[in-house]
Write an enzyme that holds these catalytic residues in place. Sequence first.
Site, PDB file in Angstrom:
ATOM      1  N   MET A  32       0.846  -1.191   0.000  1.00  0.00           N
ATOM      2  CA  MET A  32       0.000   0.000   0.000  1.00  0.00           C
ATOM      3  C   MET A  32       0.885   1.247   0.000  1.00  0.00           C
ATOM      4  O   MET A  32       0.447   2.333   0.380  1.00  0.00           O
ATOM      5  CB  MET A  32      -0.934  -0.003   1.211  1.00  0.00           C
ATOM      6  CG  MET A  32      -1.902  -1.188   1.163  1.00  0.00           C
ATOM      7  SD  MET A  32      -3.429  -0.921   2.072  1.00  0.00           S
ATOM      8  CE  MET A  32      -2.813  -0.620   3.711  1.00  0.00           C
ATOM      9  N   GLY A  33       2.140   1.084  -0.403  1.00  0.00           N
ATOM     10  CA  GLY A  33       3.044   2.224  -0.488  1.00  0.00           C
ATOM     11  C   GLY A  33       3.572   2.632   0.878  1.00  0.00           C
ATOM     12  O   GLY A  33       3.538   1.845   1.821  1.00  0.00           O
ATOM     13  N   ALA A  34       4.092   3.890   0.974  1.00  0.00           N
ATOM     14  CA  ALA A  34       4.784   4.362   2.181  1.00  0.00           C
ATOM     15  C   ALA A  34       5.853   3.328   2.546  1.00  0.00           C
ATOM     16  O   ALA A  34       5.909   2.822   3.670  1.00  0.00           O
ATOM     17  CB  ALA A  34       3.800   4.594   3.328  1.00  0.00           C
ATOM     18  N   GLY A  38      11.086  -2.988   5.440  1.00  0.00           N
ATOM     19  CA  GLY A  38      10.345  -4.260   5.407  1.00  0.00           C
ATOM     20  C   GLY A  38       9.903  -4.584   3.980  1.00  0.00           C
ATOM     21  O   GLY A  38      10.092  -5.704   3.492  1.00  0.00           O
ATOM     22  N   HIS A  39       9.322  -3.573   3.301  1.00  0.00           N
ATOM     23  CA  HIS A  39       8.898  -3.794   1.907  1.00  0.00           C
ATOM     24  C   HIS A  39      10.119  -4.081   1.023  1.00  0.00           C
ATOM     25  O   HIS A  39      10.071  -4.950   0.145  1.00  0.00           O
ATOM     26  CB  HIS A  39       8.206  -2.545   1.343  1.00  0.00           C
ATOM     27  CG  HIS A  39       6.951  -2.161   2.050  1.00  0.00           C
ATOM     28  ND1 HIS A  39       6.855  -1.035   2.839  1.00  0.00           N
ATOM     29  CD2 HIS A  39       5.728  -2.749   2.080  1.00  0.00           C
ATOM     30  CE1 HIS A  39       5.630  -0.938   3.321  1.00  0.00           C
ATOM     31  NE2 HIS A  39       4.925  -1.963   2.882  1.00  0.00           N
ATOM     32  N   LYS A 151       4.967 -10.203   9.344  1.00  0.00           N
ATOM     33  CA  LYS A 151       4.479  -9.310  10.401  1.00  0.00           C
ATOM     34  C   LYS A 151       2.953  -9.374  10.472  1.00  0.00           C
ATOM     35  O   LYS A 151       2.375  -9.468  11.539  1.00  0.00           O
ATOM     36  CB  LYS A 151       4.921  -7.877  10.165  1.00  0.00           C
ATOM     37  CG  LYS A 151       4.422  -7.011  11.271  1.00  0.00           C
ATOM     38  CD  LYS A 151       4.757  -5.577  11.070  1.00  0.00           C
ATOM     39  CE  LYS A 151       3.761  -4.761  11.814  1.00  0.00           C
ATOM     40  NZ  LYS A 151       2.590  -4.437  11.030  1.00  0.00           N
ATOM     41  N   MET A 186       8.796  -3.058  11.729  1.00  0.00           N
ATOM     42  CA  MET A 186       8.578  -1.955  10.789  1.00  0.00           C
ATOM     43  C   MET A 186       7.148  -1.967  10.268  1.00  0.00           C
ATOM     44  O   MET A 186       6.594  -3.017   9.937  1.00  0.00           O
ATOM     45  CB  MET A 186       9.559  -2.052   9.631  1.00  0.00           C
ATOM     46  CG  MET A 186      10.940  -1.658  10.067  1.00  0.00           C
ATOM     47  SD  MET A 186      11.950  -1.181   8.683  1.00  0.00           S
ATOM     48  CE  MET A 186      13.501  -0.967   9.546  1.00  0.00           C
ATOM     49  N   SER A 188       4.251   0.969   8.146  1.00  0.00           N
ATOM     50  CA  SER A 188       4.007   2.325   7.642  1.00  0.00           C
ATOM     51  C   SER A 188       3.281   3.157   8.692  1.00  0.00           C
ATOM     52  O   SER A 188       3.304   4.381   8.645  1.00  0.00           O
ATOM     53  CB  SER A 188       3.168   2.269   6.367  1.00  0.00           C
ATOM     54  OG  SER A 188       3.805   1.430   5.433  1.00  0.00           O
TER      55      SER A 188
HETATM   56  O1  PAF Z   1      -0.161  -5.764   3.703  1.00  0.00           O
HETATM   57  C1  PAF Z   1      -0.551  -4.852   2.956  1.00  0.00           C
HETATM   58  O2  PAF Z   1       0.122  -3.843   2.763  1.00  0.00           O
HETATM   59  C2  PAF Z   1      -1.923  -4.962   2.301  1.00  0.00           C
HETATM   60  O3  PAF Z   1      -2.836  -5.566   3.147  1.00  0.00           O
HETATM   61  C3  PAF Z   1      -1.887  -5.657   0.941  1.00  0.00           C
HETATM   62  C4  PAF Z   1      -1.465  -7.115   1.080  1.00  0.00           C
HETATM   63  C5  PAF Z   1      -0.950  -4.930   0.010  1.00  0.00           C
HETATM   64  C6  PAF Z   1      -3.295  -5.641   0.324  1.00  0.00           C
HETATM   65  O4  PAF Z   1      -3.767  -4.337   0.177  1.00  0.00           O
END
Ligand code: PAF
Length: 283
Positions: A32-34, A38-39, A151, A186, A188
């Site tokens: 979901m950005g930000a 972790g991402h 997480k 971590m 957002s």
């Molecule tokens: O974990 C997230 O950021 C959201 O729940 C996901 C998996 C991108 C779905 O919107």
Amino acid sequence: MITQISSISEIRAHVARLRENGKRKIGFVPTMGALHQGHLSLVEASNKECDATLVSVFVNPMQFAPDEDFKKYPRELDKDSALLTQLRVDAIFCPTDEEMYPVGYQSTVDVTEITKLWEGAQRPTHFRGVTTVVLKLLLAVQPDFAYFGRKDFQQLRVIEQMVADLNVPTTIRPCPIVREADGLAMSSRNRYLSPEQRIQGVSLSRSLNATKELSNQGERDCQKLRTTMHKILEDAKVGIDYATIVDRRTLTELTTLDRPAVAIIAARVGSTRLIDNCELDAN
Ligand code: PAF
């Protein structure tokens, strides 16, 4: 800058071209950005295993209840894109709300059982939103592998269940939790915390560490483990939504640590809700 694609037909065509050009394994990181470390660790995991990695950035309205933080959820696509430029990312899929949910939209995906517990009990419409958007994203990108952080442990289980139940031809790869130096997992949402709240927030990982240590010393009585978890959280004055030990597969609460388990916590610090977990072994 990395290619940004906002239409479903274009992302499909883009991935088809990648495959025609010999990219055999396509990896996908839904977000979901930000973006935070972790991402980025999910992107790195995909890069290690796949020939091309795609990342989606979409703040999914369907997974937020009306009283939740959808409006204030951070949206910073330029910053996210700059961060991803430092890694090997082929394209960002960033659809609009209308692209994902056009006027007249009326279909949802429900995993019916494990969604009733824990996060699902606190946020009754949340997982329907998650499974619906994740299936739509997987159908749009059609990746071989999709990477999710541990997480959001229940989210991961729910997605694994959906993918198995619906025979979705994507392999789900769970990835380790990434933590700040002080132990805070971590997220957002950590940016919502004041410095004092941040100190309170660290009690979640301290509580999990203490529980893990006790279980490593041989404690099998989950009531005793729970007491330890709660004591640390109560001392830090966070509002406990739940803090308990559950079966790693069914997510039902355990009385004895006699199978693969996970200690799970959700707690409120001010108006911010934090979740964290740690896997426990029975042997
Ligand atoms: O974990 C997230 O950021 C959201 O729940 C996901 C998996 C991108 C779905 O919107």
